[in-house]
Design an enzyme around this catalytic site. Sequence first.
Site, PDB file in Angstrom:
ATOM      1  N   GLU A  46      41.560  98.156  14.714  1.00  0.00           N
ATOM      2  CA  GLU A  46      40.290  97.692  14.162  1.00  0.00           C
ATOM      3  C   GLU A  46      39.631  98.950  13.301  1.00  0.00           C
ATOM      4  O   GLU A  46      39.188  98.676  12.185  1.00  0.00           O
ATOM      5  CB  GLU A  46      39.281  97.478  15.218  1.00  0.00           C
ATOM      6  CG  GLU A  46      39.446  96.421  16.285  1.00  0.00           C
ATOM      7  CD  GLU A  46      38.586  96.433  17.616  1.00  0.00           C
ATOM      8  OE1 GLU A  46      37.521  96.836  16.975  1.00  0.00           O
ATOM      9  OE2 GLU A  46      39.259  95.967  18.361  1.00  0.00           O
ATOM     10  N   ASP A  50      39.200  98.084   9.285  1.00  0.00           N
ATOM     11  CA  ASP A  50      37.751  98.199   8.636  1.00  0.00           C
ATOM     12  C   ASP A  50      37.876  98.872   7.448  1.00  0.00           C
ATOM     13  O   ASP A  50      37.211  98.773   6.521  1.00  0.00           O
ATOM     14  CB  ASP A  50      36.776  98.880   9.731  1.00  0.00           C
ATOM     15  CG  ASP A  50      35.268  99.155   9.103  1.00  0.00           C
ATOM     16  OD1 ASP A  50      34.795  98.132   8.577  1.00  0.00           O
ATOM     17  OD2 ASP A  50      35.270 100.209   8.996  1.00  0.00           O
ATOM     18  N   ASP A 119      36.595  91.661  15.420  1.00  0.00           N
ATOM     19  CA  ASP A 119      37.464  92.754  15.595  1.00  0.00           C
ATOM     20  C   ASP A 119      38.896  92.463  15.459  1.00  0.00           C
ATOM     21  O   ASP A 119      39.722  93.142  14.983  1.00  0.00           O
ATOM     22  CB  ASP A 119      37.208  93.270  16.948  1.00  0.00           C
ATOM     23  CG  ASP A 119      35.721  93.860  16.991  1.00  0.00           C
ATOM     24  OD1 ASP A 119      35.053  94.269  16.151  1.00  0.00           O
ATOM     25  OD2 ASP A 119      35.337  94.385  18.143  1.00  0.00           O
ATOM     26  N   GLU A 122      39.765  92.531  11.944  1.00  0.00           N
ATOM     27  CA  GLU A 122      40.112  93.638  11.365  1.00  0.00           C
ATOM     28  C   GLU A 122      41.524  94.371  11.688  1.00  0.00           C
ATOM     29  O   GLU A 122      42.212  94.879  11.067  1.00  0.00           O
ATOM     30  CB  GLU A 122      38.827  94.773  11.743  1.00  0.00           C
ATOM     31  CG  GLU A 122      37.719  94.508  11.122  1.00  0.00           C
ATOM     32  CD  GLU A 122      36.513  95.340  11.417  1.00  0.00           C
ATOM     33  OE1 GLU A 122      35.741  95.732  10.634  1.00  0.00           O
ATOM     34  OE2 GLU A 122      36.666  95.595  12.594  1.00  0.00           O
TER      35      GLU A 122
END
Length: 232
Positions: A46, A50, A119, A122
């Site tokens: 994650e 991101d 999440d 990502e």
Amino acid sequence: MAKFNIKEVEENIGLTFNEPTLLKVALTHSSYANQHKDQEYNERFEFLGDSILQLCITEYLFLNYKNKSEGELTKIRSLIVCENSLYEIGKKLNLGYFIRISRGEELTGGRERVSIIADAVEALIAGIYLDKGLEFVKDYIIGHFKEIIDKAINNSIVLDYKTKLQEEMQKSGEVSIVYELLKYEGPPHRRKFFTSVIIEDKEYGKGEGYSKKESEQNAAKEALRALEESNE
């Protein structure tokens, strides 16, 4: 769900991994790992995903919207790279069905929880990057986010109703603007918030949304509409 099937997941997301383990990790929640010894889960993915998403969206906006200022591009990007947008992508990819979570998490609505699905998107981005490189994941991101990008561009004029309301109300001096949470309802994974905006002890508008921020923006939008009507 049934046993995690790599081929089924790959067919669903529209690509084949050179290293299938990366896909498995990307779709493994910490609750599952807590019950299975030595199982890697997706939190680190994650973190990487991101940053990759931020970079790819930033580059796309920079190259394709040269008439937009830095401030405008920042606001537009914040609409694109947010939990609600990630959740929307995750729902389209049906990630809630495929993600590996604990039985307890599943029983409390984990497969529909906004944060878990966002999440996972990502983490999936990170998995694709590690497996296929930056150029490939960039194309994958833009392909899946294009509708969200277009929507953000079209709505960029009215991105921040709270700021517009503050500017309007403070033309004649400082005033007190307070956003009051009235209530919230619904399950934890899809909670709805209801907010009112109070200006100098008078309620000017109410709004609702699936985050406190969204409900406050909608309350400010209603307040602006009320002010426009009163000035006509």
